[in-house]
Write an enzyme that holds these catalytic residues in place. Sequence first.
Site, mmCIF file in Angstrom:
data_model
loop_
_atom_site.group_PDB
_atom_site.id
_atom_site.type_symbol
_atom_site.label_atom_id
_atom_site.label_comp_id
_atom_site.label_asym_id
_atom_site.label_seq_id
_atom_site.Cartn_x
_atom_site.Cartn_y
_atom_site.Cartn_z
ATOM 1 N N SER A 147 -0.710 0.772 5.658
ATOM 2 C CA SER A 147 -1.007 0.228 6.996
ATOM 3 C C SER A 147 -1.084 1.348 8.037
ATOM 4 C CB SER A 147 0.082 -0.767 7.399
ATOM 5 O OG SER A 147 1.285 -0.054 7.648
ATOM 6 N N GLU A 186 0.595 1.649 10.720
ATOM 7 C CA GLU A 186 1.935 2.112 11.140
ATOM 8 C C GLU A 186 2.436 3.186 10.172
ATOM 9 O OE1 GLU A 186 1.058 -1.078 10.913
ATOM 10 O OE2 GLU A 186 1.177 -1.736 12.999
ATOM 11 N N GLN A 212 -6.226 -4.635 -9.270
ATOM 12 C CA GLN A 212 -5.118 -3.694 -9.093
ATOM 13 C C GLN A 212 -3.839 -4.440 -8.731
ATOM 14 O OE1 GLN A 212 -5.675 -1.286 -5.632
ATOM 15 N NE2 GLN A 212 -3.874 -0.021 -5.982
ATOM 16 N N GLY A 213 -2.834 -4.389 -9.604
ATOM 17 C CA GLY A 213 -1.577 -5.107 -9.363
ATOM 18 C C GLY A 213 -0.458 -4.156 -8.961
ATOM 19 N N GLU A 242 -9.697 9.707 -4.178
ATOM 20 C CA GLU A 242 -10.856 9.533 -3.296
ATOM 21 C C GLU A 242 -10.358 9.604 -1.872
ATOM 22 O OE1 GLU A 242 -14.134 9.281 -3.460
ATOM 23 O OE2 GLU A 242 -14.128 9.703 -5.592
ATOM 24 N N SER A 249 1.072 -4.282 -5.193
ATOM 25 C CA SER A 249 1.939 -4.924 -4.194
ATOM 26 C C SER A 249 2.627 -6.164 -4.755
ATOM 27 C CB SER A 249 1.106 -5.346 -2.978
ATOM 28 O OG SER A 249 0.397 -4.254 -2.479
ATOM 29 N N SER A 295 -6.644 -8.229 -4.921
ATOM 30 C CA SER A 295 -8.053 -8.475 -4.563
ATOM 31 C C SER A 295 -8.868 -8.849 -5.795
ATOM 32 C CB SER A 295 -8.679 -7.225 -3.933
ATOM 33 O OG SER A 295 -8.042 -6.919 -2.734
HETATM 34 C C1 LIG Z 1 -7.129 -7.986 2.192
HETATM 35 C C2 LIG Z 1 -6.054 -7.264 1.409
HETATM 36 C C3 LIG Z 1 -6.325 -6.853 0.115
HETATM 37 C C4 LIG Z 1 -5.325 -6.225 -0.654
HETATM 38 N N1 LIG Z 1 -5.608 -5.894 -1.957
HETATM 39 C C5 LIG Z 1 -4.611 -5.400 -2.731
HETATM 40 C C6 LIG Z 1 -4.826 -5.177 -4.136
HETATM 41 O O1 LIG Z 1 -5.922 -5.402 -4.662
HETATM 42 N N2 LIG Z 1 -3.805 -4.727 -4.886
HETATM 43 C C7 LIG Z 1 -2.573 -4.458 -4.343
HETATM 44 O O2 LIG Z 1 -1.689 -4.029 -5.077
HETATM 45 N N3 LIG Z 1 -2.325 -4.670 -3.016
HETATM 46 C C8 LIG Z 1 -3.314 -5.134 -2.202
HETATM 47 N N4 LIG Z 1 -3.076 -5.374 -0.865
HETATM 48 C C9 LIG Z 1 -1.721 -5.190 -0.340
HETATM 49 C C10 LIG Z 1 -1.589 -4.079 0.680
HETATM 50 O O3 LIG Z 1 -1.610 -2.823 0.055
HETATM 51 C C11 LIG Z 1 -0.287 -4.367 1.456
HETATM 52 O O4 LIG Z 1 -0.548 -5.497 2.255
HETATM 53 C C12 LIG Z 1 0.130 -3.209 2.331
HETATM 54 O O5 LIG Z 1 0.599 -2.155 1.540
HETATM 55 C C13 LIG Z 1 1.245 -3.638 3.321
HETATM 56 O O6 LIG Z 1 2.298 -4.235 2.630
HETATM 57 P P1 LIG Z 1 2.870 -5.679 3.058
HETATM 58 O O7 LIG Z 1 1.717 -6.602 3.247
HETATM 59 O O8 LIG Z 1 3.924 -6.045 2.066
HETATM 60 O O9 LIG Z 1 3.534 -5.455 4.495
HETATM 61 P P2 LIG Z 1 4.955 -4.822 4.777
HETATM 62 O O10 LIG Z 1 5.128 -3.576 4.003
HETATM 63 O O11 LIG Z 1 5.981 -5.886 4.641
HETATM 64 O O12 LIG Z 1 4.790 -4.455 6.313
HETATM 65 C C14 LIG Z 1 4.839 -5.445 7.349
HETATM 66 C C15 LIG Z 1 4.591 -4.730 8.674
HETATM 67 O O13 LIG Z 1 5.644 -3.773 8.904
HETATM 68 C C16 LIG Z 1 5.075 -2.478 9.085
HETATM 69 N N5 LIG Z 1 5.947 -1.464 8.454
HETATM 70 C C17 LIG Z 1 6.435 -1.497 7.190
HETATM 71 N N6 LIG Z 1 7.180 -0.398 6.941
HETATM 72 C C18 LIG Z 1 7.152 0.346 8.087
HETATM 73 C C19 LIG Z 1 7.709 1.613 8.457
HETATM 74 N N7 LIG Z 1 8.439 2.324 7.601
HETATM 75 N N8 LIG Z 1 7.455 2.075 9.712
HETATM 76 C C20 LIG Z 1 6.689 1.364 10.590
HETATM 77 N N9 LIG Z 1 6.140 0.153 10.288
HETATM 78 C C21 LIG Z 1 6.354 -0.337 9.059
HETATM 79 C C22 LIG Z 1 3.717 -2.517 8.409
HETATM 80 O O14 LIG Z 1 2.825 -1.579 8.972
HETATM 81 C C23 LIG Z 1 3.284 -3.943 8.695
HETATM 82 O O15 LIG Z 1 2.725 -4.039 9.982
HETATM 83 C C24 LIG Z 1 -4.057 -5.974 -0.072
HETATM 84 C C25 LIG Z 1 -3.809 -6.372 1.251
HETATM 85 C C26 LIG Z 1 -4.784 -7.009 1.994
HETATM 86 C C27 LIG Z 1 -4.473 -7.432 3.412
#
Ligand SMILES: Cc1cc2nc3c(=O)[nH]c(=O)nc-3n(C[C@H](O)[C@H](O)[C@H](O)COP(=O)(O)OP(=O)(O)OC[C@H]3O[C@@H](n4cnc5c(N)ncnc54)[C@H](O)[C@@H]3O)c2cc1C
Length: 394
Positions: A379, A381, A126-127, A244, A129, A161
């Site tokens: 997340s 948050e 899944q692409g 789901e 992020s 992932s």
């Molecule tokens: C193990 C793992 C597997 C993953 N697999 C996939 C995958 O297969 N495909 C895919 O597309 N993505 C995948 N992801 C990505 C995942 O969906 C993102 O990590 C997630 O959406 C958070 O985005 P970010 O990491 O860019 O953090 P950011 O969005 O940059 O957030 C950083 C921090 O700021 C907080 N924050 C951000 N915005 C707000 C707000 N408005 N209010 C309060 N707090 C806030 C967040 O909670 C976090 O603590 C995976 C992530 C992990 C860790």
Amino acid sequence: MDLNIGPEVEALRQEFRAFFAEHLPAGLARRVYNGEKVPKADHQAWQRTLAARGWLAPSWAKDWGGTGWGPLERFVWDEESALACAPRANIPAIDLLGPVLIEFGTDAQKRRHLPRILSSDDWWCQGFSEPQAGSDLAALKMRAVRDGDHYVVTGTKLWTSHAQHANWIFCLVRTSQEAKKQAGISFLLIDMDQPGITVSPIHTLGGIHAVNEVRIEDVRVPVENLVGREGQAWEITRFLLGHERLVGAGIGPSMKLMRQVRDLLRRSGPDGHPLRDDVRLRDRAALIETDLLALRYTAYRVLADELSGKAPGPEVSVLKVRGGEIQQALTELLMDAAGLAGLVHPLSLPAGESLVPDDLAHLAQQFFDRRKLTIYGGSSEIQRNIIAQRILRV
Ligand SMILES: Cc1cc2nc3c(=O)[nH]c(=O)nc-3n(C[C@H](O)[C@H](O)[C@H](O)COP(=O)(O)OP(=O)(O)OC[C@H]3O[C@@H](n4cnc5c(N)ncnc54)[C@H](O)[C@@H]3O)c2cc1C
């Protein structure tokens, strides 16, 4: 709550148990119980066993090779497969893309991709992020520029992932810079076996290679790989994420971890007495088990709403936050109860050497790996923002 599981679903539960007892290889179940990595070939073999029984795609319509089950049957299936320690199937393909193609795909897309998912010949990732687009997904930049019968795609996906095992990726791409942010995004299927696509590993705290960076540079993708209309991806994504609604609760995986806790507490501690004689450990286990029971009842409430045709509401965010926290608390308890054995990380051991029993050797790895649960899929948050705005109305 009005949820009557009913004798038919109960009978199905027994059928699931008998199936797992007969067909799930004991060695594979043991690896899953221990939290060990399961090689792709073993995943494929298990998927093929499920496909032969017609149970690989619980959320697909029967016409396309799915089970045709409703939410209740799927819920019981998830619980029972986790309790039996069956490996999870290729989730992006089975749980996410399949339902999307059945709902929004062309006949040609369905005919081309769904059978190859069921036969486990194609493996999807899944692409969504990107480096600057996680929580704020609409900020994504990967662009797809139309050139005749093709899109030319360029950009970077992050945290993808299991991309190292995949030969296809479904991506959110920007097809218009002019439209409102969400309206300029489209849903594209991209064959990964071609030049211009680079998958680089990212090793997480658990020392596991499960996530990747996927760079796509000037890759030509046929227009027939567009799912739905140009600019429809936001609607498709909402469908995909809402499809789901109970998955984020992780009830089955928590029940499996709870079983591990009970097994461990029966063992003797350093003083020769069973660990369950330690009142602090017993107290923590009882508290988490109570939380898990409460979560299960909340899931039943959501399920009852779903069965009565109600659209998913913000309570799904409660399930996601609590589900992640409970799994984290369980892995923390396992580490503490295991004492020194819990500090042994498999990566720090010379290959093949085992200082602790197999079922304890991966506790630290599981503990670190479960940190992801409160980050991915929205997340905690972000979920708390939803709960504050839509349930508490603050
Ligand atoms: C193990 C793992 C597997 C993953 N697999 C996939 C995958 O297969 N495909 C895919 O597309 N993505 C995948 N992801 C990505 C995942 O969906 C993102 O990590 C997630 O959406 C958070 O985005 P970010 O990491 O860019 O953090 P950011 O969005 O940059 O957030 C950083 C921090 O700021 C907080 N924050 C951000 N915005 C707000 C707000 N408005 N209010 C309060 N707090 C806030 C967040 O909670 C976090 O603590 C995976 C992530 C992990 C860790």
